[in-house]
Design a protein around this motif. Structure first.
Motif, PDB file in Angstrom:
ATOM      1  N   ALA A 150     -23.965   1.789 -10.373  1.00 30.16           N
ATOM      2  CA  ALA A 150     -24.332   2.559 -11.385  1.00 30.16           C
ATOM      3  C   ALA A 150     -25.754   2.317 -11.768  1.00 30.16           C
ATOM      4  N   ALA A 151     -26.427   2.830 -12.752  1.00 29.65           N
ATOM      5  CA  ALA A 151     -27.609   2.629 -13.406  1.00 29.65           C
ATOM      6  C   ALA A 151     -27.747   3.162 -14.748  1.00 29.65           C
ATOM      7  N   GLY A 203     -15.743   0.195 -27.359  1.00 26.69           N
ATOM      8  CA  GLY A 203     -15.207  -0.998 -27.561  1.00 26.69           C
ATOM      9  C   GLY A 203     -15.104  -1.820 -26.228  1.00 26.69           C
ATOM     10  N   THR A 204     -14.037  -2.520 -25.540  1.00 26.06           N
ATOM     11  CA  THR A 204     -13.939  -3.066 -24.424  1.00 26.06           C
ATOM     12  C   THR A 204     -13.769  -2.270 -23.226  1.00 26.06           C
ATOM     13  N   ASP A 205     -13.990  -0.902 -23.503  1.00 25.27           N
ATOM     14  CA  ASP A 205     -13.754   0.064 -22.244  1.00 25.27           C
ATOM     15  C   ASP A 205     -15.212   0.986 -22.121  1.00 25.27           C
ATOM     16  N   ILE A 206     -15.153   1.529 -20.738  1.00 26.38           N
ATOM     17  CA  ILE A 206     -16.095   2.665 -20.863  1.00 26.38           C
ATOM     18  C   ILE A 206     -15.444   3.907 -21.159  1.00 26.38           C
ATOM     19  N   HIS A 207     -16.036   4.663 -21.538  1.00 29.87           N
ATOM     20  CA  HIS A 207     -15.486   6.047 -21.731  1.00 29.87           C
ATOM     21  C   HIS A 207     -16.187   7.497 -21.055  1.00 29.87           C
ATOM     22  N   TYR A 208     -15.752   8.017 -20.218  1.00 29.70           N
ATOM     23  CA  TYR A 208     -16.277   8.831 -19.582  1.00 29.70           C
ATOM     24  C   TYR A 208     -16.668  10.297 -20.443  1.00 29.70           C
ATOM     25  N   SER A 210     -18.683  -0.415 -12.403  1.00 32.93           N
ATOM     26  CA  SER A 210     -20.190  -0.741 -12.319  1.00 32.93           C
ATOM     27  C   SER A 210     -20.890  -0.204 -13.551  1.00 32.93           C
ATOM     28  N   MET A 211     -20.427   1.012 -14.259  1.00 32.65           N
ATOM     29  CA  MET A 211     -21.086   1.431 -15.456  1.00 32.65           C
ATOM     30  C   MET A 211     -20.894   0.547 -16.534  1.00 32.65           C
ATOM     31  N   GLY A 212     -19.686  -0.092 -16.687  1.00 35.96           N
ATOM     32  CA  GLY A 212     -19.440  -1.153 -17.514  1.00 35.96           C
ATOM     33  C   GLY A 212     -20.387  -2.311 -17.547  1.00 35.96           C
ATOM     34  N   ARG A 213     -20.660  -2.720 -16.230  1.00 32.88           N
ATOM     35  CA  ARG A 213     -21.535  -3.739 -16.067  1.00 32.88           C
ATOM     36  C   ARG A 213     -22.886  -3.480 -16.516  1.00 32.88           C
TER      37      ARG A 213
END
Length: 179
Positions: free
Chosen positions: A127-128, A31-36, A62-65
């Motif tokens: 992040a990468a 969705g609009t989130d990152i999920h670890y 950073s991971m989201g972007r």
């Protein structure tokens, strides 16, 4: 292969964390989130309590972007239209939609993201992307550190090369596991 992406990535994340001495994670967009989905935490006096399953707003991480940068421009704009940007999580958070869009496009171009104290004051993250056989961004990995411990120059100079190498190795492992 019966290995899931988190199981496939975990040994590589452990190696990355051991090499840099910082916490490392992997997330996917939900969705609009990152999920670890995978994490190796280092024990320090001050740590951010993040566990598998933790969620954060994608645009502030950073991971989201990195994950957003893997989308076509129109999908990025649609995403940004769907999230509240009026008040950031910290005074350093990007809250202008066009500025955030340009930042995500820059992340796509450079192949990595740096977020400096936008999610939480004192927290820096690099992040990468993790890509599949078609080159599609399917996950992201990061190194997170305290701003008092590592400067932006130290992060990009010392940690970025090993982060990019680890992301490439995980991507290669994923492709090999899917064959």
């Amino acid at each position: 292969s019966a290995l899931t992406l988190p199981a496939l990535a975990q040994p590589r994340l452990e190696g990355l964390s051991a090499q840099v001495g910082e916490s490392c994670s992997m997330s996917v967009l939900d969705g609009t989130d990152i999920h670890y989905v995978s994490r190796v935490a280092v024990r320090k006096i001050m740590t951010v309590n993040i566990t598998i399953g933790t969620r954060f707003p994608a645009h502030s991480t950073s991971m989201g972007r990195v994950l957003l940068a893997g989308m076509p421009d129109a999908e990025i704009r649609s995403f940004l239209d769907s999230v509240p940007l009026s008040h950031g999580l910290t005074p350093r958070s990007l809250t202008d939609k066009e500025q955030l869009f340009e930042e995500i496009i820059a992340v796509r171009s450079q192949g990595w993201a740096l977020v400096d104290q936008e999610l939480e004051l004192g927290l820096r993250s690099l992040a990468a992307p993790i890509t599949d056989a078609e080159g599609k961004v399917v996950a992201a990995i990061n190194i997170s550190t305290q701003s008092a411990v590592s400067s932006v120059n130290e992060l990009t100079g010392n940690y970025l090369p090993v982060l990019l190498s680890t992301a490439s190795e995980i991507s290669r492992d994923l492709v090999m596991a899917s064959n």
